[in-house]
Design a protein around this motif. Structure first.
Motif, PDB file in Angstrom:
ATOM      1  N   ALA A   1      30.274  61.175  49.653  1.00 58.36           N
ATOM      2  CA  ALA A   1      30.454  60.252  48.529  1.00 58.36           C
ATOM      3  C   ALA A   1      31.002  58.910  48.994  1.00 58.36           C
ATOM      4  O   ALA A   1      31.717  58.826  49.999  1.00 58.36           O
ATOM      5  CB  ALA A   1      31.403  60.858  47.498  1.00 58.36           C
ATOM      6  N   ASP A   2      30.646  57.875  48.259  1.00 64.72           N
ATOM      7  CA  ASP A   2      31.258  56.566  48.468  1.00 64.72           C
ATOM      8  C   ASP A   2      32.569  56.453  47.705  1.00 64.72           C
ATOM      9  O   ASP A   2      33.469  55.707  48.103  1.00 64.72           O
ATOM     10  CB  ASP A   2      30.306  55.454  47.991  1.00 64.72           C
ATOM     11  N   VAL A   3      32.637  57.182  46.575  1.00 66.89           N
ATOM     12  CA  VAL A   3      33.837  57.172  45.733  1.00 66.89           C
ATOM     13  C   VAL A   3      34.088  58.588  45.251  1.00 66.89           C
ATOM     14  O   VAL A   3      33.167  59.280  44.817  1.00 66.89           O
ATOM     15  CB  VAL A   3      33.663  56.244  44.509  1.00 66.89           C
ATOM     16  N   VAL A   4      35.342  59.028  45.330  1.00 71.57           N
ATOM     17  CA  VAL A   4      35.751  60.310  44.764  1.00 71.57           C
ATOM     18  C   VAL A   4      36.845  60.035  43.740  1.00 71.57           C
ATOM     19  O   VAL A   4      37.852  59.391  44.056  1.00 71.57           O
ATOM     20  CB  VAL A   4      36.278  61.284  45.839  1.00 71.57           C
ATOM     21  N   ILE A   5      36.634  60.505  42.513  1.00 69.10           N
ATOM     22  CA  ILE A   5      37.619  60.322  41.450  1.00 69.10           C
ATOM     23  C   ILE A   5      38.058  61.695  40.984  1.00 69.10           C
ATOM     24  O   ILE A   5      37.299  62.444  40.376  1.00 69.10           O
ATOM     25  CB  ILE A   5      37.030  59.498  40.283  1.00 69.10           C
ATOM     26  N   GLN A   6      39.291  62.036  41.311  1.00 67.92           N
ATOM     27  CA  GLN A   6      39.811  63.374  41.053  1.00 67.92           C
ATOM     28  C   GLN A   6      40.592  63.362  39.734  1.00 67.92           C
ATOM     29  O   GLN A   6      41.806  63.289  39.683  1.00 67.92           O
ATOM     30  CB  GLN A   6      40.714  63.796  42.222  1.00 67.92           C
ATOM     31  N   ALA A   7      39.827  63.416  38.612  1.00 62.78           N
ATOM     32  CA  ALA A   7      40.445  63.388  37.281  1.00 62.78           C
ATOM     33  C   ALA A   7      40.693  64.766  36.722  1.00 62.78           C
ATOM     34  O   ALA A   7      41.187  64.906  35.605  1.00 62.78           O
ATOM     35  CB  ALA A   7      39.548  62.594  36.325  1.00 62.78           C
ATOM     36  N   VAL A   8      40.342  65.803  37.466  1.00 62.23           N
ATOM     37  CA  VAL A   8      40.514  67.180  37.008  1.00 62.23           C
ATOM     38  C   VAL A   8      41.999  67.520  36.925  1.00 62.23           C
ATOM     39  O   VAL A   8      42.822  66.987  37.680  1.00 62.23           O
ATOM     40  CB  VAL A   8      39.794  68.146  37.974  1.00 62.23           C
ATOM     41  N   ALA A   9      42.347  68.376  35.968  1.00 64.88           N
ATOM     42  CA  ALA A   9      43.703  68.924  35.891  1.00 64.88           C
ATOM     43  C   ALA A   9      43.667  70.286  36.586  1.00 64.88           C
ATOM     44  O   ALA A   9      43.316  71.302  35.979  1.00 64.88           O
ATOM     45  CB  ALA A   9      44.153  69.067  34.441  1.00 64.88           C
ATOM     46  N   ALA A  10      43.973  70.268  37.864  1.00 63.17           N
ATOM     47  CA  ALA A  10      43.895  71.490  38.671  1.00 63.17           C
ATOM     48  C   ALA A  10      45.253  72.185  38.697  1.00 63.17           C
ATOM     49  O   ALA A  10      46.287  71.541  38.797  1.00 63.17           O
ATOM     50  CB  ALA A  10      43.442  71.147  40.087  1.00 63.17           C
ATOM     51  N   ALA A  11      45.228  73.513  38.619  1.00 65.94           N
ATOM     52  CA  ALA A  11      46.473  74.286  38.624  1.00 65.94           C
ATOM     53  C   ALA A  11      47.140  74.199  39.988  1.00 65.94           C
ATOM     54  O   ALA A  11      46.479  74.290  41.026  1.00 65.94           O
ATOM     55  CB  ALA A  11      46.185  75.736  38.276  1.00 65.94           C
ATOM     56  N   ASP A  12      48.457  74.019  39.983  1.00 68.47           N
ATOM     57  CA  ASP A  12      49.221  74.040  41.239  1.00 68.47           C
ATOM     58  C   ASP A  12      49.504  75.462  41.696  1.00 68.47           C
ATOM     59  O   ASP A  12      49.689  75.707  42.887  1.00 68.47           O
ATOM     60  CB  ASP A  12      50.543  73.294  41.060  1.00 68.47           C
ATOM     61  N   PHE A  13      49.542  76.386  40.733  1.00 66.28           N
ATOM     62  CA  PHE A  13      49.790  77.786  41.034  1.00 66.28           C
ATOM     63  C   PHE A  13      48.809  78.649  40.261  1.00 66.28           C
ATOM     64  O   PHE A  13      48.413  78.311  39.141  1.00 66.28           O
ATOM     65  CB  PHE A  13      51.225  78.191  40.665  1.00 66.28           C
ATOM     66  N   ALA A  14      48.415  79.767  40.855  1.00 67.62           N
ATOM     67  CA  ALA A  14      47.499  80.704  40.205  1.00 67.62           C
ATOM     68  C   ALA A  14      48.067  82.111  40.316  1.00 67.62           C
ATOM     69  O   ALA A  14      48.761  82.439  41.277  1.00 67.62           O
ATOM     70  CB  ALA A  14      46.125  80.648  40.869  1.00 67.62           C
ATOM     71  N   PRO A  15      47.768  82.961  39.323  1.00 68.25           N
ATOM     72  CA  PRO A  15      48.265  84.332  39.387  1.00 68.25           C
ATOM     73  C   PRO A  15      47.596  85.137  40.500  1.00 68.25           C
ATOM     74  O   PRO A  15      46.461  84.854  40.892  1.00 68.25           O
ATOM     75  CB  PRO A  15      47.888  84.912  38.011  1.00 68.25           C
ATOM     76  N   VAL A  16      48.304  86.127  40.975  1.00 69.83           N
ATOM     77  CA  VAL A  16      47.685  87.147  41.810  1.00 69.83           C
ATOM     78  C   VAL A  16      46.956  88.062  40.841  1.00 69.83           C
ATOM     79  O   VAL A  16      47.569  88.864  40.144  1.00 69.83           O
ATOM     80  CB  VAL A  16      48.731  87.922  42.626  1.00 69.83           C
ATOM     81  N   ALA A  17      45.640  87.885  40.735  1.00 68.55           N
ATOM     82  CA  ALA A  17      44.881  88.503  39.655  1.00 68.55           C
ATOM     83  C   ALA A  17      44.772  90.014  39.817  1.00 68.55           C
ATOM     84  O   ALA A  17      44.566  90.525  40.928  1.00 68.55           O
ATOM     85  CB  ALA A  17      43.489  87.886  39.588  1.00 68.55           C
ATOM     86  N   ALA A  18      44.901  90.724  38.688  1.00 76.67           N
ATOM     87  CA  ALA A  18      44.702  92.174  38.668  1.00 76.67           C
ATOM     88  C   ALA A  18      43.205  92.475  38.672  1.00 76.67           C
ATOM     89  O   ALA A  18      42.402  91.719  38.127  1.00 76.67           O
ATOM     90  CB  ALA A  18      45.351  92.768  37.421  1.00 76.67           C
ATOM     91  N   GLU A  19      42.808  93.570  39.288  1.00 76.05           N
ATOM     92  CA  GLU A  19      41.395  93.917  39.362  1.00 76.05           C
ATOM     93  C   GLU A  19      40.884  94.516  38.063  1.00 76.05           C
ATOM     94  O   GLU A  19      39.689  94.473  37.781  1.00 76.05           O
ATOM     95  CB  GLU A  19      41.156  94.898  40.521  1.00 76.05           C
ATOM     96  N   THR A  20      41.777  95.075  37.264  1.00 85.02           N
ATOM     97  CA  THR A  20      41.385  95.637  35.976  1.00 85.02           C
ATOM     98  C   THR A  20      42.240  95.006  34.887  1.00 85.02           C
ATOM     99  O   THR A  20      43.300  94.417  35.161  1.00 85.02           O
ATOM    100  CB  THR A  20      41.565  97.162  35.948  1.00 85.02           C
ATOM    101  N   LYS A  21      41.783  95.124  33.635  1.00 84.37           N
ATOM    102  CA  LYS A  21      42.501  94.527  32.515  1.00 84.37           C
ATOM    103  C   LYS A  21      43.921  95.076  32.407  1.00 84.37           C
ATOM    104  O   LYS A  21      44.131  96.291  32.445  1.00 84.37           O
ATOM    105  CB  LYS A  21      41.746  94.796  31.215  1.00 84.37           C
ATOM    106  N   ILE A  22      44.884  94.169  32.278  1.00 86.00           N
ATOM    107  CA  ILE A  22      46.279  94.566  32.114  1.00 86.00           C
ATOM    108  C   ILE A  22      46.477  95.032  30.681  1.00 86.00           C
ATOM    109  O   ILE A  22      46.162  94.322  29.729  1.00 86.00           O
ATOM    110  CB  ILE A  22      47.229  93.398  32.434  1.00 86.00           C
ATOM    111  N   LYS A  23      46.992  96.244  30.515  1.00 86.22           N
ATOM    112  CA  LYS A  23      47.195  96.802  29.185  1.00 86.22           C
ATOM    113  C   LYS A  23      48.543  96.360  28.623  1.00 86.22           C
ATOM    114  O   LYS A  23      49.538  96.288  29.345  1.00 86.22           O
ATOM    115  CB  LYS A  23      47.144  98.325  29.232  1.00 86.22           C
TER     116      LYS A  23
END
Length: 410
Positions: free
Chosen positions: A270-292
């Motif tokens: 790219a000639d220009v990159v504009i990073q306007a996204v709201a990206a998470a600084d932290f993410a959960p350690v995701a469970a493999e199955t639905k948490i009850k």
């Protein structure tokens, strides 16, 4: 109240101009519809008069004593033609004045915006390409058509952009008439601009996620204006609340990890990159199955613990790439109402990330997210620059003006 002359060409997309007329009227504009004779074969005169509340004429001789073409030309704050057919654009490019619409356009000093709609073959025809270039050289803004399903079974560029998108563009040209020059001169033509936008979603389990309040409106506005100025725009879209603009490439992502993977590749070219996204600084350690959830009479108020891990710093990674003559723009959403502290935090982030420009705003109390308006300040290595208060489209113009200036210094 602004006076909008809405010209309607004789194409099947004329029906979409009915909604555009309504949107412009609801925004407070005084709308005068001027269809061509061919347009009346698709939508009748009573419909246009009912929507606009004004008499509708197509020929100069419909109201000779009123000299309608001069009256409209002098009173118009902007002239919009949607749809603009291949034939109509050819006649305007040639300076023809053989009906009320072309005569009004020839006589007006107001900004003129054309929104083309036609078959892909007609849009790509050398004659149309030449006519578009001529129109832009004459100071007329030509908005590139959208791509998608056309009349019949064909698909490709040539669709009329959504009326909402055209209405936003009208408001932008009315608020920032000086941006007409950049659009007609196509000052970003040949530039590849990658824009990330929206809010990432980080999985908790297969059915739940952590997200944020970003709507994607700011990035969308930048993409729309950049495309209108001739740039080759590629959007990397996380979750958004708004439709994407026409005339751009789009890659959809979900998480910050997805964002990092896609941007690692796209940003290098790219000639220009504009990073306007709201990206998470932290993410959960995701469970493999639905948490009850907890069940039972005594379960109300029960708690659970989420373990979080830090996500990739995508902006810093982009800035660390060895790419010559590229401009990188970052965004910072802070929650301090103290402006001095806001700018101090922005200056520190700019230095830490290494980008060329940082756009900062105060989002405390839910401000800015999901709204049409914004309040931004652009921060350089040398210190804070312009502050822009207004619509996100107006802010987009200012940001891209700054980007254009930075590109010129490289």
């Amino acid at each position: 109240m602004s006076v909008v002359v809405l010209g309607v060409g004789g194409g099947i997309a004329a029906y979409k101009a009915c909604l555009l007329s309504r949107l412009l009227s609801e925004a407070g504009h005084e709308v005068h519809v001027v269809p061509t004779q061919a347009a009346l074969k698709f939508v009748g005169r009573p419909t246009w008069e009912a929507l606009s509340g004004h008499p509708v004429h197509t020929e100069v001789f419909d109201d000779v004593p009123g000299v309608e073409h001069i009256r409209l030309a002098e009173h118009a704050d902007i002239v919009v033609v949607a749809p603009a057919t291949a034939d109509l654009m050819a006649r305007i490019a040639g300076g023809h004045a053989d009906d009320l619409l072309t005569t009004t356009i020839l006589a007006t000093s107001a900004p003129v915006l054309l929104a083309p709609a036609m078959h892909t073959g007609m849009w790509r025809n050398a004659a149309t390409v030449d006519n578009v270039a001529t129109l832009r050289r004459h100071g007329i803004v030509v908005k590139n058509p959208a791509s998608g399903r056309l009349t019949g079974r064909d698909s490709g560029p040539g669709r009329l952009p959504d009326p909402d998108e055209i209405a936003e563009f009208v408001d932008l040209l009315l608020a920032e008439p000086e941006c007409v020059d950049a659009m007609t001169q196509q000052d970003l033509a040949g530039r590849r601009i990658v824009i990330s936008l929206g809010g990432t979603r980080e999985a908790i389990d297969p059915v739940r996620y952590l997200g944020n309040a970003s709507s994607g409106r700011m990035g969308r506005a930048i993409a729309q204006v950049a495309a209108a100025r001739g740039a080759d725009v590629h959007i990397v879209a996380a979750h958004t609340d708004v439709p994407m603009p026409s005339g751009v490439q789009i890659t959809h992502i979900d998480s910050t990890e997805d964002l990092a993977t896609v941007m690692d590749d796209l940003a290098r070219h790219a000639d220009v990159v504009i990073q306007a996204v709201a990206a998470a600084d932290f993410a959960p350690v995701a469970a493999e199955t639905k948490i009850k959830k907890h069940e039972g009479d005594d379960a109300t108020g029960a708690t659970m613990t989420l373990h979080l891990h830090q996500t990739p710093d995508v902006l810093a990674r982009i800035c660390s790439q060895s790419v010559q003559n590229r401009v990188v723009v970052g965004f910072a959403a802070e929650t301090t109402p103290d402006r001095d502290q806001l700018l101090t935090l922005a200056q520190a982030k700019l230095a830490r990330k290494g980008c060329d420009l940082l756009v900062v705003n105060d989002v405390s109390g839910g401000k800015v997210f999901g709204t049409a308006g914004t309040d931004i300040t652009m921060v350089h290595q040398q210190g804070p620059g312009r502050r822009i208060t207004g619509s996100k489209s107006q802010a987009a113009v200012a940001i891209l003006d700054e980007v254009f200036a930075l590109l010129a210094t490289q």
